[in-house]
Design an enzyme around this catalytic site. Structure first.
Site, PDB file in Angstrom:
ATOM      1  N   SER A 728       0.803  -1.218   0.000  1.00  0.00           N
ATOM      2  CA  SER A 728       0.000   0.000   0.000  1.00  0.00           C
ATOM      3  C   SER A 728       0.842   1.278   0.000  1.00  0.00           C
ATOM      4  O   SER A 728       0.305   2.368  -0.118  1.00  0.00           O
ATOM      5  CB  SER A 728      -0.970  -0.003   1.172  1.00  0.00           C
ATOM      6  OG  SER A 728      -0.278   0.255   2.359  1.00  0.00           O
ATOM      7  N   LYS A 771      -6.373   4.414   8.493  1.00  0.00           N
ATOM      8  CA  LYS A 771      -5.385   5.300   7.892  1.00  0.00           C
ATOM      9  C   LYS A 771      -5.905   6.734   7.830  1.00  0.00           C
ATOM     10  O   LYS A 771      -5.185   7.693   8.125  1.00  0.00           O
ATOM     11  CB  LYS A 771      -5.044   4.814   6.479  1.00  0.00           C
ATOM     12  CG  LYS A 771      -4.194   3.545   6.464  1.00  0.00           C
ATOM     13  CD  LYS A 771      -4.025   3.045   5.043  1.00  0.00           C
ATOM     14  CE  LYS A 771      -3.103   1.836   4.980  1.00  0.00           C
ATOM     15  NZ  LYS A 771      -3.050   1.271   3.626  1.00  0.00           N
TER      16      LYS A 771
END
Ligand SMILES: Nc1ncnc2c1ncn2[C@@H]1O[C@H](COP(=O)(O)OP(=O)(O)OP(=O)(O)O)[C@@H](O)[C@H]1O
Ligand SMILES: [Mg+2]
Length: 840
Positions: A728, A771
């Site tokens: 990611s 996140k």
């Protein structure tokens, strides 16, 4: 031998010839002719001398009717006859040995020298006991054979002179052979006598001396006293061994035969008498060793406790068996302690059925709300769970597993559930457990063995219906000593856990009523089969807003209390809390927040205690004063102040976090250097990002592709939060490189996440909610996310959505367009920690 009429036990109370003052005849004392009967007191009592003692070279004789005492054997002798009492008391008084001699005819009441055999055994008196019923007992230990040559006249008891008969020494093969045969026979006999105590077997096995073995066997053999006497008189070893062996062989035959025809009645009655005798003897020995006292009371207590513990039948049987073993054991032995501990475990475990769950759903809802702010989805899930338990108490309820970063309330939710169920709460920590035995216990044969975690926690909880929190189930690892996960499977499996077997207990324990709740920080290290058994409930972490609420409602109040402050003595303003959240903590949960609030309030407590203030109100200024300069402010701006640094978003076991990806270029030959916190997949991402940047250099980024040939590219991920390895960070790596080669800074208000393909596509990633919360918490205002993650948008809390601008990426070029600033001339100097493209 000089027979003396005085030895017949008449009263002889003349003053001692050596002028020793003897107390006068006491008229009221003797109910029998023993003059000093009233002075026989406690076991250790002293007996006053009333008559001349036996000469030093003579031995005091205690005649017995039916006992043959052998050397080395400890035996209690009951004495009732005045003659014997007098003799024994004299021996105790003068601390002398006695000579135990069998009388030829047991019916003779006052035996004289002629009535006795000539060979007896000299013995030490270990103890003299006067029982409450007035009976006298002498516990004596045989020392050596003794042949009487003459009796000493003029004494109130019998005394004799004679020869000590030493045991023959030396072996030789014929003795050796007989010795071995005898041992074998004795052991065989014992085998046929199930009631015989194990100690006797041990004694036989342990005896190395042929003479002692023969005596031991003879002493315990079920033969007539006269036959025993014959053995006693046989000093010659070969002959003695043969005699004993002969008797044993006979005995063996009888035993075998009776076993065969099943007519053991007589034999077993014999043996029971034998056992009673042996038991008495053992008790006597134990008492002698100071071990017996108080034991009976203890055993009785244990027995009562076992009866009261409500054990299942099988367990109770086992407990009683162990108690039985314990009774036969000297309490100073190591094994005694082991069995005692084991029994304590059995007794103290909660065997009884817990009261049925009485769940009041409305009340449970109230409790959950009272203990926790927010977490609506999770609370509803818990309520559902409780409702199912209420409706189907016998059903196989799923096992809840709370997964989330530290300090988000996993443990405290578990406590609330226990409160709602009105059950005790207990934690079993599985973190760092590598050994199956930690779950399931060690076998009792190990020194210091104990039950495993689960049983220990049950005992702590004191109920089979406790709420047991299996903490850190993700941090269990398989070691060389077996896999704890497989033991845990058994614990959690409703098919098996009603008869969970702990190695130490060795009996099944029913865990099916325990309410298990697991917690974990991450899901993917939970062993697969375990994960399948559990219903995962994720707690992502709190937004700054939620943290503020939690602080206002719970943490401040709790810290006030913890620091001894009353609400009217101190307060922390919402702005101060917000500042603490933003500038002094970086976490998904609220642990550090609570700690920092605690620090601030301690400061207030000091001021109040010193009398400097009546009330302390803490606002943002006081926070800076007390906690110092902000810890996390502006970090992003500082770090991204030069080209080559991208702010990525990472998912870590402790929640979402921001992470910086730094790229630098040095003269070289086109190598890619990777350092810092990079996993394998992240390294591949870095390579892909570099290839992509190279391929787009001329077309998209407007830089000279030859640039790469004369330089090495270095990508570094500084230590900080440890990101979970994964793809990611692709977008952030690409952006760091793009920024580096173009010399254009990345906007400091923007963080990004996303996987990249070699063709420049941005692919979706996990952990979006965490996140994004982390980005907001770090003070960022823009996030770039893969367009295909739009489906996660709903999960993101409202306040966070409002705080952030979202840029949805299909391709990396969109990221370049959205986040690279226009080119500015490189400043003359750059901060040290930022790898600048000084060579560009
Ligand atoms: N939503 C909430 N409302 C009120 N208090 C909360 C909330 N979430 C957490 N807390 C408080 O935060 C503290 C830490 O929570 P807890 O110990 O349950 O964390 P945890 O998730 O078990 O963490 P760890 O993984 O480190 O064990 C507790 O005092 C708890 O009461
Ligand atoms: Mg916890």
């Amino acid at each position: 031998m000089t027979p003396q009429d005085t030895a017949k036990g008449g009263p002889h109370a003349e003053p001692a010839p050596d002028g020793q003052p003897a107390p006068p005849q006491n008229a009221e004392a003797p109910k029998v002719e023993t003059p000093n009967a009233q002075s026989t007191g406690p076991a250790t009592g002293r007996f006053e001398a009333r008559s001349p003692g036996a000469p030093a070279d003579a031995t005091i004789v205690v005649p017995v009717r039916s006992v043959v005492l052998f050397p080395e054997i400890v035996f209690p002798i009951t004495i009732g006859r005045p003659l014997s009492v007098e003799a024994a008391q004299a021996a105790v008084r003068e601390q002398r040995q006695i000579l135990v001699v069998l009388q030829k005819d047991p019916s003779v009441d006052a035996p004289g020298p002629d009535d006795l055999y000539q060979v007896g055994t000299v013995a030490n008196i270990l103890r003299y006991v006067t029982a409450p019923d007035g009976a006298h007992h002498v516990i004596c230990q045989g020392v050596q054979r003794f042949r009487i040559t003459e009796f000493v006249p003029g004494l109130p008891y019998l005394a004799a002179k004679g020869l000590h008969l030493p045991e023959p020494t030396g072996g030789g093969s014929e003795i050796e052979a007989r010795f071995l045969l005898l041992r074998e026979q004795a052991l065989e006999v014992l085998q046929l006598l199930p009631q015989a105590p194990a100690e006797l077997r041990m004694a036989i096995e342990g005896t190395q001396s042929p003479a002692a073995l023969a005596d031991l066997a003879a002493a315990y053999m079920d033969i007539q006293p006269a036959e025993k006497q014959e053995i006693l008189e046989t000093v010659d070893l070969v002959a003695r061994l043969d005699k004993v062996s002969h008797h044993l062989a006979h005995r063996l035959e009888v035993l075998k035969l009776s076993a065969e025809i099943g007519k053991q009645t007589r034999a077993s009655i014999d043996e029971r008498q034998r056992e009673v005798l042996l038991r008495e003897q053992m008790a006597a020995i134990q008492k002698q060793l100071g071990e017996g006292d108080g034991n009976a009371a203890e055993m009785e207590e244990l027995q009562k406790a076992i009866d009261a513990a409500g054990m299942p039948e099988e367990v109770e049987k086992q407990a009683k068996k162990e108690l039985h073993r314990l009774q036969r054991m000297p309490d100073a032995s190591a094994e005694y302690g082991m069995i005692r501990t084991y029994l304590d475990w059995l007794i103290e475990l909660p065997w009884k059925d817990p009261a049925p769950l009485a769940i009041d759903i409305a009340e449970a809802r109230k409790i959950l709300d009272a203990d926790h702010f927010g977490l609506e989805k999770i609370k509803s899930r818990i309520i559902e769970y409780l409702a199912v338990r209420k409706l189907a108490p016998e059903g196989k309820a799923p096992i809840l597993c709370f997964v989330g970063p530290p300090g988000v309330g996993k443990t405290s939710l578990g406590q609330s559930i226990a409160r709602a169920l009105d059950r005790p709460f207990v934690r079993a920590s599985l973190g760092g457990v590598h050994d199956e035995a930690e779950i399931r216990g060690h076998r009792r044969t190990y020194i210091g063995a104990l039950p495993g975690n689960i049983i220990q926690s049950i005992r702590k909880a004191g109920s089979r219906g406790a709420v047991m929190m299996l903490d850190e189930i993700d941090k269990m690892g398989a070691g060389i000593q077996g896999d704890p996960a497989s033991a845990m499977l058994e614990v959690l499996d409703p098919e098996q856990n009603n008869s969970f077997r702990d190695n130490y207990l060795g009996v099944p324990f029913d865990l099916s009523k325990v309410v298990f709740i697991a917690t974990a920080n991450v899901m993917d290290t939970i062993p697969g089969p375990l994960r399948d058994r559990m219903e995962i409930i994720s707690l992502a972490g709190y937004t700054a807003e939620e943290k503020g609420q939690i602080a206002a409602r719970y943490l401040v109040r709790r810290q006030l209390e913890a620091n001894g402050l009353k609400p009217e003595q101190a307060s922390v303003s919402p702005e101060a809390v917000a500042d603490i959240i933003k500038n002094y903590t970086r976490e998904a949960g609220v642990r550090s927040l609570e700690r920092e609030i605690g620090r601030v309030l301690r400061h207030a407590a000091v001021q109040i205690a010193e009398g400097k203030a009546e009330k302390v109100d803490i606002g943002p200024e006081q926070v800076v004063e007390i906690l110092g300069a902000p810890r996390f402010e502006n970090e992003v701006r500082m770090r991204t102040s030069s080209p080559g640094v991208a702010t990525g978003l990472a998912w870590t076991p402790v929640g979402g976090d921001i992470l910086f990806i730094e790229a630098a270029r040095t003269p070289g030959e086109g190598k890619l250097i990777l350092t810092g916190q990079l996993g394998e997949v992240m390294k591949e991402s870095a390579q892909a990002a570099l290839s992509l940047v190279k391929s787009q250099a001329a077309s998209e980024l407007g830089v000279d592709p030859n640039l790469f040939e004369k330089s090495d590219i270095h990508i570094h991920v500084p230590a900080g939060a440890t990101p979970k390895d994964g793809p990611s960070a692709g977008v952030a790596m690409y952006m760091a490189l793009a920024s580096l080669v173009t010399g254009r800074k990345i906007r400091s208000d923007t963080a990004m996440t996303g996987e990249i393909s070699l063709r420049g596509l941005v692919l979706p990633v996990g952990g979006i909610k965490e996140k994004v919360i982390a980005a907001a918490a770090a003070g960022l205002t823009r996030v770039m996310l893969p367009a295909r993650n739009k489906r996660d948008f709903d999960d993101i809390p409202d306040e966070v959505r409002q705080q952030l601008e979202f840029v949805w990426l299909e391709r990396v070029e969109e990221a370049v367009a959205a986040a690279l600033e226009a080119k500015v001339e490189a400043p003359a100097s750059t901060p040290d920690d930022t790898p600048a493209d000084a060579l560009a």
